[in-house]
Enzyme design. Sequence first.
Site, mmCIF file in Angstrom:
data_model
loop_
_atom_site.group_PDB
_atom_site.id
_atom_site.type_symbol
_atom_site.label_atom_id
_atom_site.label_comp_id
_atom_site.label_asym_id
_atom_site.label_seq_id
_atom_site.Cartn_x
_atom_site.Cartn_y
_atom_site.Cartn_z
ATOM 1 N N HIS A 125 5.703 9.926 -3.159
ATOM 2 C CA HIS A 125 5.478 8.836 -2.515
ATOM 3 C C HIS A 125 6.787 7.799 -2.109
ATOM 4 C CE1 HIS A 125 0.948 7.457 -3.260
ATOM 5 N NE2 HIS A 125 0.596 9.530 -3.693
ATOM 6 N N ASP A 138 13.555 3.022 0.481
ATOM 7 C CA ASP A 138 11.677 2.702 0.140
ATOM 8 C C ASP A 138 11.096 3.664 0.436
ATOM 9 O OD1 ASP A 138 9.661 1.206 -1.426
ATOM 10 O OD2 ASP A 138 10.048 -0.611 -0.926
HETATM 11 C C1 GDG Z 1 6.049 2.937 -4.561
HETATM 12 C C2 GDG Z 1 7.289 3.275 -3.231
HETATM 13 C C3 GDG Z 1 5.249 3.474 -1.496
HETATM 14 C C4 GDG Z 1 3.019 -5.991 -6.613
HETATM 15 N N1 GDG Z 1 3.430 -7.270 -7.622
HETATM 16 C C5 GDG Z 1 2.049 -7.025 -7.813
HETATM 17 C C6 GDG Z 1 1.254 -6.583 -6.981
HETATM 18 N N2 GDG Z 1 1.984 -5.287 -6.464
HETATM 19 C C7 GDG Z 1 0.746 -4.686 -5.850
HETATM 20 C C8 GDG Z 1 1.714 -4.665 -4.170
HETATM 21 C C9 GDG Z 1 1.632 -3.120 -4.070
HETATM 22 C C10 GDG Z 1 2.474 -2.405 -5.025
HETATM 23 O O1 GDG Z 1 2.310 -3.241 -6.024
HETATM 24 C C11 GDG Z 1 4.302 -1.846 -5.119
HETATM 25 O O2 GDG Z 1 3.663 -0.343 -3.710
HETATM 26 P P1 GDG Z 1 5.042 -0.494 -3.079
HETATM 27 O O3 GDG Z 1 4.761 0.260 -2.236
HETATM 28 O O4 GDG Z 1 5.638 -2.231 -2.287
HETATM 29 O O5 GDG Z 1 6.030 -0.336 -3.961
HETATM 30 P P2 GDG Z 1 6.073 0.957 -5.196
HETATM 31 O O6 GDG Z 1 5.019 1.001 -6.430
HETATM 32 O O7 GDG Z 1 7.779 0.742 -5.572
HETATM 33 O O8 GDG Z 1 5.264 2.059 -4.169
HETATM 34 C C12 GDG Z 1 6.681 2.742 -2.263
HETATM 35 C C13 GDG Z 1 4.062 3.355 -2.633
HETATM 36 O O9 GDG Z 1 4.472 4.162 -3.864
HETATM 37 C C14 GDG Z 1 2.933 3.892 -1.956
HETATM 38 O O10 GDG Z 1 3.100 5.379 -1.819
HETATM 39 O O11 GDG Z 1 5.241 2.754 -0.302
HETATM 40 O O12 GDG Z 1 7.523 2.987 -1.369
HETATM 41 O O13 GDG Z 1 8.331 3.318 -4.027
HETATM 42 O O14 GDG Z 1 -0.190 -2.592 -3.452
HETATM 43 O O15 GDG Z 1 0.394 -5.196 -3.648
HETATM 44 N N3 GDG Z 1 0.605 -6.063 -7.757
HETATM 45 C C15 GDG Z 1 -0.810 -7.123 -8.527
HETATM 46 N N4 GDG Z 1 -0.231 -8.145 -8.747
HETATM 47 C C16 GDG Z 1 1.768 -8.311 -9.115
HETATM 48 O O16 GDG Z 1 2.349 -9.263 -9.535
HETATM 49 N N5 GDG Z 1 -1.294 -6.877 -8.533
#
Ligand code: GDG
Length: 741
Positions: A167, A375
């Site tokens: 990921h 990322d």
């Molecule tokens: C890893 C990789 C890759 C965020 N704040 C809240 C919340 N979130 C959710 C978002 C989103 C998720 O968390 C964050 O996903 P990201 O993709 O931005 O980043 P990582 O957590 O670092 O994820 C990344 C991912 O895996 C998938 O393959 O894209 O690059 O680092 O879904 O919605 N959800 C809630 N409250 C929050 O305050 N409920």
Amino acid sequence: MSDRLLVVSNRLPLTTRRAGTEWRADLSSGGLVAALTPVMERARGLWIGWPGDAPSGDTEGRDALLRSWEQEHRFVSVDLPAKITRAFYEGYSNNTIWPLLHGFPTLVSFDRETWHAYLDANERFAAAVIERAKPGDLVWIHDYQLMLVPSLLRAARPDIRIGFFLHVPFPPAEVFRILPQRDEVLHGLLGADLIGFQTHEHLGAFRRTLLQVLGTESRMDRVEVDGRIVALEAHPIGIVTDEWEQLVTTDKGVARRIADLRDRHAGRQLVLAVDRLDYTKGIPERLRAFRHFLLTRPEWRGRVTMIQVAVPSRERIPRYVELRREVSELVGELNGELGTATWNPVIYLRRSVSRSELAALYAAADVAWVASLRDGMNLVAKEFVACQRDRAGVLLLSEFAGAAGEMGEALRINPYDEQGSADALERALKMPEDERRERQDALLARVRRSNAISWAEGFVAQLRTAADDRDLASGPVGEPKLVALRRAYRSAKRRVCYLDYDGTLVPLASRPADAVPSQAVGEIVGSLARKRGTTVVIVSGRPAVDLERWFGHLPSVWLAAEHGALLREPGSTDFQSLRPGAGTEWKDHVRPVLEHFAARAPGSTVEEKDYALAWHYRLVEPEFGTWLSNELGVTLDQQLAGTELAVLRGSKVIEIRYAWANKGEVVSHVRSIGATPDFELAIGDDRTDEDMFDRLPPEAWTVHVGGGQTRARYAVPGPPAAIALIAALAGASSAAERAAD
Ligand code: GDG
């Protein structure tokens, strides 16, 4: 054969906790759960992972709870003892691998103890799979915490199909190679049948790392390891778009929140940032750029507000504690410096918000600002687009997020560039509606199409194909049956035989000059060439003079020197370039590099050909020679990127030549002249000969000489057997006996 799907991830999508005397478990609703649920249901799947706590004291109630979750939800818990959890999760996973894969080498901690915990935890995850997997099951392992699981499974259970998805990004080889356990981790991954990455960039970095660290060459979509094919794929993750769209269109609570947000911020534009509190997300960089924006464009003060949601994460790791303090300070300073009694530049929510609240924020914002320094993908960018629907806000997207590769209509920013980011923000805030709409429509269409469900289904389908094909190129290929070969040869009217030289007609020698054909070999090739209806093509990496000296006198043979860069047609006395007009001035740039390496490695030599340069290191101490050859290969790859030249890693030789000068091109050239042959034979011993095998039709007699991997249909053990085979066709039995002596 079973065809179930077993998903393995560090965390199970549930959290256990003790509520008074009872044990409870809550289901988490992340994007991965939503993406995988449909495929899991269809494939009667199991989800294997850690429930997030350590069993201690009276565990009976907890065990019963976990058992019931296994039965009802098919979630299988892997328990990790408290003493390894921290070293595995906060230690090696998040203090070593995470910064390494995100390209922050100075933050990487090197610690034998945490490595052992990582190994131990990976073994426990693998054991849980091994215990439950049935032959044929598809196992899909997720992410950087479990990079050793593929090979642990491969060793114990070759009967299952193993996929791995990363990921997070894969860093440049120069960064990855600092990891003391780099070989173990790479071999760990290579146990899979399919390895998926978020982007082609990450996939390319992985391939360069294989080459630089293990000396293993790969193709765009595959690498051959231990007689198997490991498929490689860029497979960007998406979001469950429907869910987000439904939240903002049909959920009354969300609609109320959206209205409330707009009301409270009437007359101001809202800029939204949503991240885990992680140093890879560029939170301080964005705050500084926002400050720069407000300082340099005072007319925007009071007219724009940033809402920063930052979810605390990994809070036991000092770097994260430091970041939390830094962000709080920056927000405090910015609000203190520029805020007024009625306006704060930044609203900072250092906590997780509910999904409905998040959806409302996405929908109400005018701009979303993703500033990741690195990322894997970044789902926030996609969720914003889904929730905006027809409202058409603008996305500022870091070029270092995997999502940038797919979301070309966003405004791309370099998060390290304060001024550039501030300019982009102003552009976003001022963008006319029709332009915003055009960009948003294109983004939304793509986010809907490349969604999480199609991502999961696509990966599983690809895993099935990869596992079905994994043994195609390997498997013990047998020797051709001489009787059948001769029968095919005799019954044909127009025959072409492609013969490699070194390692096929003569054994490999330490010095190329010593590998001279015996008289008997000359006779055998000669009698084959004299047969009516038979064309012999000697296809070699050797320079033209060598082939001329040994085979020039034979009638009706083609000589292809320098892997086909130079061709001599039957009846002609001259070699011609396969591509007339190809220049050789590049040799003046490459030669000094090879000479530099030759000077560093006693025993190695530089060979100059008409259209190629080669560095031979057969006589160099093997370990040093291999290491140096990897260095040279990588240096040249970089130097020659974008040119017509290619770096060829042969047996104890690195050769630089035109990409079109390969044995496959020779086959195509010969086949393009005259009638299609009804018998074709190609014999060769090394990787360059595989190009010939690839170019010939499946019914051709392709024969690999020696052991190891091949795409040929047959194999013979060594040059004597290869010569015996040619002699059998030439009817030159007495010469064959002499050649074997
Ligand atoms: C890893 C990789 C890759 C965020 N704040 C809240 C919340 N979130 C959710 C978002 C989103 C998720 O968390 C964050 O996903 P990201 O993709 O931005 O980043 P990582 O957590 O670092 O994820 C990344 C991912 O895996 C998938 O393959 O894209 O690059 O680092 O879904 O919605 N959800 C809630 N409250 C929050 O305050 N409920």
